[in-house]
Design a protein around this motif. Structure first.
Motif, short mmCIF file in Angstrom:
data_model
loop_
_atom_site.label_atom_id
_atom_site.label_comp_id
_atom_site.label_asym_id
_atom_site.label_seq_id
_atom_site.Cartn_x
_atom_site.Cartn_y
_atom_site.Cartn_z
N ASN A 28 0.82 -1.20 0.00
CA ASN A 28 0.00 0.00 0.00
C ASN A 28 0.86 1.26 0.00
O ASN A 28 0.62 2.19 -0.78
CB ASN A 28 -0.93 -0.02 1.22
CG ASN A 28 -1.96 1.08 1.17
OD1 ASN A 28 -2.52 1.39 0.14
ND2 ASN A 28 -2.20 1.66 2.33
N SER A 32 1.13 3.71 -3.27
CA SER A 32 0.62 5.07 -3.09
C SER A 32 1.70 6.11 -3.37
O SER A 32 1.46 7.09 -4.07
CB SER A 32 0.07 5.25 -1.68
OG SER A 32 -1.07 4.44 -1.48
N ASN A 37 0.22 9.43 -4.90
CA ASN A 37 -1.04 9.58 -4.19
C ASN A 37 -0.70 9.72 -2.70
O ASN A 37 -0.53 8.72 -2.00
CB ASN A 37 -1.95 8.39 -4.44
CG ASN A 37 -3.30 8.54 -3.78
OD1 ASN A 37 -3.48 9.35 -2.88
ND2 ASN A 37 -4.26 7.75 -4.21
N GLN A 39 -2.50 10.77 -0.32
CA GLN A 39 -3.70 10.79 0.52
C GLN A 39 -3.35 10.19 1.88
O GLN A 39 -2.94 9.03 1.97
CB GLN A 39 -4.80 9.98 -0.16
CG GLN A 39 -6.01 9.66 0.68
CD GLN A 39 -6.69 10.88 1.25
OE1 GLN A 39 -6.60 11.11 2.45
NE2 GLN A 39 -7.34 11.65 0.41
N HIS A 42 -4.23 6.69 3.16
CA HIS A 42 -3.46 5.52 2.74
C HIS A 42 -2.10 5.43 3.42
O HIS A 42 -1.60 4.32 3.64
CB HIS A 42 -3.23 5.54 1.22
CG HIS A 42 -4.46 5.56 0.41
ND1 HIS A 42 -5.51 4.69 0.61
CD2 HIS A 42 -4.82 6.34 -0.63
CE1 HIS A 42 -6.47 4.95 -0.26
NE2 HIS A 42 -6.07 5.95 -1.03
N ASN A 59 -4.95 1.55 -1.03
CA ASN A 59 -5.24 2.36 -2.21
C ASN A 59 -6.11 1.55 -3.17
O ASN A 59 -5.76 0.44 -3.57
CB ASN A 59 -3.90 2.73 -2.85
CG ASN A 59 -4.02 3.69 -3.99
OD1 ASN A 59 -4.83 3.52 -4.88
ND2 ASN A 59 -3.16 4.70 -3.98
N SER A 60 -7.24 2.11 -3.56
CA SER A 60 -8.18 1.37 -4.41
C SER A 60 -7.61 1.04 -5.78
O SER A 60 -7.97 0.01 -6.37
CB SER A 60 -9.49 2.14 -4.55
OG SER A 60 -9.26 3.42 -5.09
#
Length: 158
Positions: A28, A32, A37, A39, A42, A59-60
């Motif tokens: 993850n 990410s 990303n 975010q 995460h 993370n999707s």
């Protein structure tokens, strides 16, 4: 090839893929940060502890990639020309570090290409399922596939 040729797919076929994978904190965090990303949901355990989840969410897009990747060996390995698109992507349940994911695929459609002889389009419906049997991701994917080669080395008619 391990993947199936266009002619080998039939609408309604279901694949319960044998591969499964436990998602780690490293997976993850690395995914990410590699995809920029940042975010905190995460990558920041302290921030995530204050959310309704109480811990970081995976993370999707990692989940989506893992789900598709798990299907390749049984379906498209070496026989696909490329993905044409993914639609109806949903994540009905969260994925957390330590969850073990497996995948299931249903063939929704098979058709010969109108513009590319020896090729065709297979539409797949993929699902990712966690260790509790919950669907954590799904999508529809269209792939441009090769027909079985003929003696000339080109794909046959589909």
């Amino acid at each position: 090839m391990a993947g199936l040729w266009l002619e080998e797919f039939e609408e309604g076929m279901v694949f319960n893929h044998d591969l499964s994978r436990t998602v780690t904190e490293y997976d993850n965090m690395h995914f990410s940060l590699m995809t920029m990303n940042v975010q905190p949901l995460h990558i920041d355990a302290e921030f995530a502890a204050g959310t309704e989840w109480g811990k970081p969410l995976v993370n999707s897009l990692f989940t989506l990639g893992l789900m598709i990747g798990m299907t390749v060996g049984d379906t498209t390995l070496g026989t696909t020309i490329g993905n044409l698109g993914m639609t109806d992507v949903v994540f009905p349940k969260p994925v957390f570090h330590g969850d073990t994911i497996r995948a299931r695929t249903k063939v929704k459609g098979v058709r010969a290409s109108k513009s590319r002889p020896g090729q065709g389009i297979v539409t797949f419906f993929h699902e990712a399922i966690n260790q509790r049997g919950e669907v954590v991701a799904s999508c529809e994917r269209a792939a441009l596939m090769r027909a079985r080669p003929t003696e000339t080395g080109k794909g046959g008619a589909a």
